[in-house]
Design an enzyme around this catalytic site. Structure first.
Site: not given
Ligand code: FCB
Length: 461
Positions: A122, A167
């Protein structure tokens, strides 16, 4: 030790967090430096110079935090493992104390009857790997698979679901194309290899995880659906280019074995790579927050689109993100129609919003209930959704925005580290209690005596 949960048959109701955003203890027990530690030290990168050295102090307060999750009646917790805690240099020696922390955490989850959904990456890439080119360097994919194997050797017996990457589109776009997240590179289309190398790392990690006995494996993508700013055909063309670059680039290779038209050569994609990338997965993690308006690029723009307001002026959250639950419904049915039988079961691995600090957070309840409804509507339309995780359990370090946004079901007072559940916490607890094992509302007719929960139990039988 409580036995493994794993291969959960019930809908997963949970909350999600990420290591860098909550753990703190950045210098403790042999943890190495990540790109985000470095980024936070660079003047002007993070709002008001905030950093995550302490964050929510979750590294020390995790039992209390797991109690809060259990108090929701949730059955799953999505957390992330900090690569620099496990392998401080991103390769080579393992820091046993770092692994020990996650070992205690997964035991703590099992003791509370919670399934562990562990994200391996992450965004906190070990700094030495960034110094060697980061995700622009193909070698990082191989390093990631090695790290995945190390973690799985230790935890695979107790982790129900592995998420390789969080992501990858955001890492490519914000981290390497626009330079607003770590590592702060502004390469625009020069960032495309970052997408492929992450996907390659994902594919290699899938193999490594299976080899180490992982039961269930997925990846989490963020989807920001483009909405044409007008009826002009140029805006429709620009929207397609946007969706290909930001959304389908991260799903087509996994589920179709090839890239969509990205309007660019991809010399970094080698023969055989796509077979690795498209290794079968068990779950597609979907993060959804908002759509974005897309218009044709202006004269001289480098990118084939311009991001703009979503048409129709929907309300916005504290982040200024438009609130459009229908776009989540549409996204889920589009995933189903685009990928057909190749689409694995979906889990909504993040859904949430930031508002102000208030403890009585009605706007969050409205946001979440509309998005849960959108998921249920998609399930009704035949999309196989098996989980929903609220982002986030706690207020936390929101990347370049520091501690200003408040995403938590639970308020955090950063001066004292006191946690206080908001109204939305009780709302979510009640929603979970009122849901059946398939995630849908329990729909029994009113029981002759007793209350609705009793009826639900009968339905579940
Ligand atoms: C996502 C991220 C997470 C958080 C949310 C608001 O893109 O994965 O870590 O910051 O947004």
């Amino acid at each position: 030790m409580t036995p493994v949960l794993g291969s959960p048959s019930e809908f997963q109701w949970g909350v999600a967090t990420a290591a860098f955003q909550i753990e703190g203890a950045t210098g403790e027990d042999g943890r190495g430096v990540s790109v985000w530690d470095t980024f936070c030290r660079e003047p002007g990168r993070i709002r008001d110079g905030h950093h995550a050295d302490v964050a929510c102090d979750h590294y020390h307060r995790w039992p209390e935090d797991l109690d809060l999750i259990a108090g929701l009646g949730a059955n799953a917790y999505r957390f992330s493992i900090a690569w620099p805690r496990v392998q401080p240099d991103g390769s080579g020696p393992v820091n046993t104390k770092g692994l020990d922390f996650y070992d205690r955490l997964v035991d703590g989850l099992a003791e509370r009857g919670l399934n562990a959904t562990a994200t391996l990456f992450h965004w906190d890439l070990p700094q030495p790997l960034e110094d060697a080119g980061g995700w622009l360097n193909r070698d990082t994919a191989a390093r990631f698979a090695e790290y995945a194997a190390i973690v799985a050797e230790r935890l695979a017996d107790r982790v129900a679901l592995w998420i390789t990457l969080n992501e990858p589109t955001v890492v490519m776009a914000y981290g390497y194309a626009f330079g607003v997240h770590a590592p702060g590179r502004a390469l625009m289309l020069g960032a495309l290899p970052v997408a492929h190398h992450q996907l390659l790392g994902h594919g290699l990690a899938v193999e490594a995880l299976r080899g180490a006995g992982a039961r269930s494996i997925g990846i989490t993508n963020n989807y920001t659906p483009g909405q044409p700013a007008s009826d002009r055909p140029e805006d429709a063309t620009a929207t397609e280019a946007f969706d290909n670059l930001l959304n389908w680039q991260f799903t087509d290779p996994l589920l179709r074995g090839g890239y969509p038209d990205l309007g660019a050569e991809l010399p970094h994609v080698r023969d055989g790579d796509l077979a690795v990338v498209s290794a079968p997965i068990d779950v597609l993690g979907v993060n959804y927050y908002n759509p974005v308006g897309i218009a044709a690029p202006a004269e001289g723009d480098v990118l084939p689109f311009t991001m703009t307001e979503v048409p129709g002026s929907p309300p916005v959250t504290g982040m200024g993100w438009p609130v459009v639950p229908e776009a989540l419904h549409r996204l889920l049915t589009t995933l189903k129609s685009r990928y057909g039988d190749a689409l694995p079961p979906i889990q909504i691995t993040e859904s949430g919003c930031s508002y102000d600090e208030a403890l009585d957070d009605r706007p969050r309840i409205d946001y979440l209930s509309a998005h849960v409804d959108a998921v249920r509507a998609a399930m009704h339309d035949g999309v196989d959704v098996r989980g929903y995780y609220v982002w986030s359990l706690l207020d936390n370090f929101e990347w370049a925005e520091g501690y200003h946004p408040r995403f938590g079901l639970v308020h955090v007072d950063y001066a004292t580290q006191r946690r206080t559940p908001r109204t939305s916490y009780a709302w979510y607890r009640d929603l979970i209690a009122a849901s059946g094992p398939d995630g849908r509302p329990r729909t029994a007719s009113i029981p002759a005596r007793g209350h609705a929960d009793d009826a639900g139990e009968r339905v579940a039988e």
